[in-house]
Enzyme design. Structure first.
Site, PDB file in Angstrom:
ATOM      1  N   ASP A  29      17.357 -17.532  -7.670  1.00 28.96           N
ATOM      2  CA  ASP A  29      17.774 -17.050  -6.356  1.00 28.96           C
ATOM      3  C   ASP A  29      16.541 -16.910  -5.460  1.00 28.96           C
ATOM      4  OD1 ASP A  29      20.484 -15.197  -5.355  1.00 28.96           O
ATOM      5  OD2 ASP A  29      18.617 -15.097  -4.202  1.00 28.96           O
ATOM      6  N   ILE A  30      16.693 -17.351  -4.218  1.00 27.54           N
ATOM      7  CA  ILE A  30      15.552 -17.337  -3.280  1.00 27.54           C
ATOM      8  C   ILE A  30      15.168 -15.905  -2.875  1.00 27.54           C
ATOM      9  CG2 ILE A  30      16.754 -17.527  -1.064  1.00 27.54           C
ATOM     10  CD1 ILE A  30      14.829 -19.920  -0.454  1.00 27.54           C
ATOM     11  N   ASN A  85      30.827 -13.011  -6.590  1.00 32.05           N
ATOM     12  CA  ASN A  85      31.452 -12.434  -5.398  1.00 32.05           C
ATOM     13  C   ASN A  85      32.473 -13.418  -4.849  1.00 32.05           C
ATOM     14  OD1 ASN A  85      29.610 -10.300  -5.629  1.00 32.05           O
ATOM     15  ND2 ASN A  85      28.105 -11.323  -4.342  1.00 32.05           N
ATOM     16  N   GLN A  92      30.341 -12.105  -0.631  1.00 35.67           N
ATOM     17  CA  GLN A  92      30.001 -13.526  -0.749  1.00 35.67           C
ATOM     18  C   GLN A  92      29.443 -14.039   0.574  1.00 35.67           C
ATOM     19  OE1 GLN A  92      33.223 -16.144  -1.913  1.00 35.67           O
ATOM     20  NE2 GLN A  92      31.824 -17.809  -2.439  1.00 35.67           N
ATOM     21  N   HIS A  98      29.512 -19.450  -7.427  1.00 33.23           N
ATOM     22  CA  HIS A  98      28.326 -19.262  -8.276  1.00 33.23           C
ATOM     23  C   HIS A  98      28.431 -17.955  -9.043  1.00 33.23           C
ATOM     24  CE1 HIS A  98      27.642 -17.589  -4.244  1.00 33.23           C
ATOM     25  NE2 HIS A  98      26.977 -16.614  -4.847  1.00 33.23           N
ATOM     26  N   HIS A 100      26.029 -14.958 -10.405  1.00 34.00           N
ATOM     27  CA  HIS A 100      24.706 -14.341 -10.367  1.00 34.00           C
ATOM     28  C   HIS A 100      24.353 -13.921 -11.789  1.00 34.00           C
ATOM     29  CE1 HIS A 100      24.317 -13.572  -5.949  1.00 34.00           C
ATOM     30  NE2 HIS A 100      25.647 -13.659  -6.003  1.00 34.00           N
TER      31      HIS A 100
HETATM   32  P1  5GP Z   1      26.540 -14.423  -2.565  1.00 31.08           P
HETATM   33  O1  5GP Z   1      26.270 -13.241  -1.688  1.00 31.08           O
HETATM   34  O2  5GP Z   1      27.193 -15.557  -1.803  1.00 31.08           O
HETATM   35  O3  5GP Z   1      27.246 -14.070  -3.827  1.00 31.08           O
HETATM   36  O4  5GP Z   1      25.110 -14.897  -3.052  1.00 31.08           O
HETATM   37  C1  5GP Z   1      24.386 -15.920  -2.459  1.00 31.08           C
HETATM   38  C2  5GP Z   1      22.998 -15.901  -3.072  1.00 31.08           C
HETATM   39  O5  5GP Z   1      22.363 -17.112  -2.755  1.00 31.08           O
HETATM   40  C3  5GP Z   1      22.109 -14.768  -2.530  1.00 31.08           C
HETATM   41  O6  5GP Z   1      21.652 -13.971  -3.617  1.00 31.08           O
HETATM   42  C4  5GP Z   1      20.972 -15.508  -1.826  1.00 31.08           C
HETATM   43  O7  5GP Z   1      19.727 -14.874  -1.979  1.00 31.08           O
HETATM   44  C5  5GP Z   1      21.011 -16.876  -2.472  1.00 31.08           C
HETATM   45  N1  5GP Z   1      20.579 -17.963  -1.607  1.00 31.08           N
HETATM   46  C6  5GP Z   1      20.930 -18.164  -0.307  1.00 31.08           C
HETATM   47  N2  5GP Z   1      20.385 -19.285   0.169  1.00 31.08           N
HETATM   48  C7  5GP Z   1      19.650 -19.808  -0.848  1.00 31.08           C
HETATM   49  C8  5GP Z   1      18.841 -20.975  -0.957  1.00 31.08           C
HETATM   50  O8  5GP Z   1      18.676 -21.773  -0.020  1.00 31.08           O
HETATM   51  N3  5GP Z   1      18.229 -21.183  -2.151  1.00 31.08           N
HETATM   52  C9  5GP Z   1      18.384 -20.326  -3.215  1.00 31.08           C
HETATM   53  N4  5GP Z   1      17.720 -20.637  -4.334  1.00 31.08           N
HETATM   54  N5  5GP Z   1      19.138 -19.223  -3.135  1.00 31.08           N
HETATM   55  C10 5GP Z   1      19.775 -18.966  -1.975  1.00 31.08           C
END
Ligand code: 5GP
Ligand code: ZN
Length: 134
Positions: A29-30, A85, A92, A98, A100
């Site tokens: 995760d970034i 999420n 989300q 995805h 986590h």
């Molecule tokens: P969500 O909130 O949709 O469950 O999680 C999305 C996750 O993707 C977040 O933890 C966010 O930090 C990660 N993320 C968003 N954009 C990027 C990206 O461009 N590269 C990577 N490696 N992670 C990302």
């Protein structure tokens, strides 16, 4: 499709990939919640877990277990959260399904979800309502 995670699959966007096979990709995760926080995705796009195919669900979950074990070993974690999420209201942000994988450390400061008391009758009614919708 304008999806960041699809672009990671096709290498249009770089990522720290830790696992890849025909169906599944995993990368760091970034903006990690903890050191070692990774994301595991099916390569095939689906918006969230509820709309993913059972085949992708099974494959992604199997690989997530493998990734979680490796992350625990690599980071000497004391535990690991595996979560997903579904929907903006659930947090989300990226609408490509995805998992986590978040390694946990004793007293790492991550705030647990608050719990609330509930009434037996309310729980029973709710359980019935959910069962009707299965
Ligand atoms: P969500 O909130 O949709 O469950 O999680 C999305 C996750 O993707 C977040 O933890 C966010 O930090 C990660 N993320 C968003 N954009 C990027 C990206 O461009 N590269 C990577 N490696 N992670 C990302
Ligand atoms: Zn996608």
């Amino acid at each position: 499709m304008d999806c960041i995670f699809c672009k990671i699959v096709t290498r249009e966007i770089p990522a720290d990939i830790i696992y890849e096979d025909d169906n599944t990709l995993a990368f760091l995760d970034i903006k990690p919640v903890n050191r070692g926080h990774a994301l595991v995705i099916p390569k095939k796009h689906s918006a969230d877990m509820l709309s993913a195919s059972d085949a992708d669900l099974i494959e992604t979950t199997k690989i997530t277990k493998k990734i979680a074990k490796a992350i625990v070993l690599a980071t000497s974690a004391a535990g690991v959260n595996v979560s997903t999420n579904n929907g903006a209201a659930a947090g989300q942000v990226i609408f490509h399904w995805h998992y986590h994988v978040i390694p946990r450390f004793t007293a790492d400061g991550l705030i647990p979800w608050p719990h609330h008391d509930s009434e037996t009758k309310t729980r029973q009614e709710l359980a019935e309502e959910i069962k009707k919708n299965l």
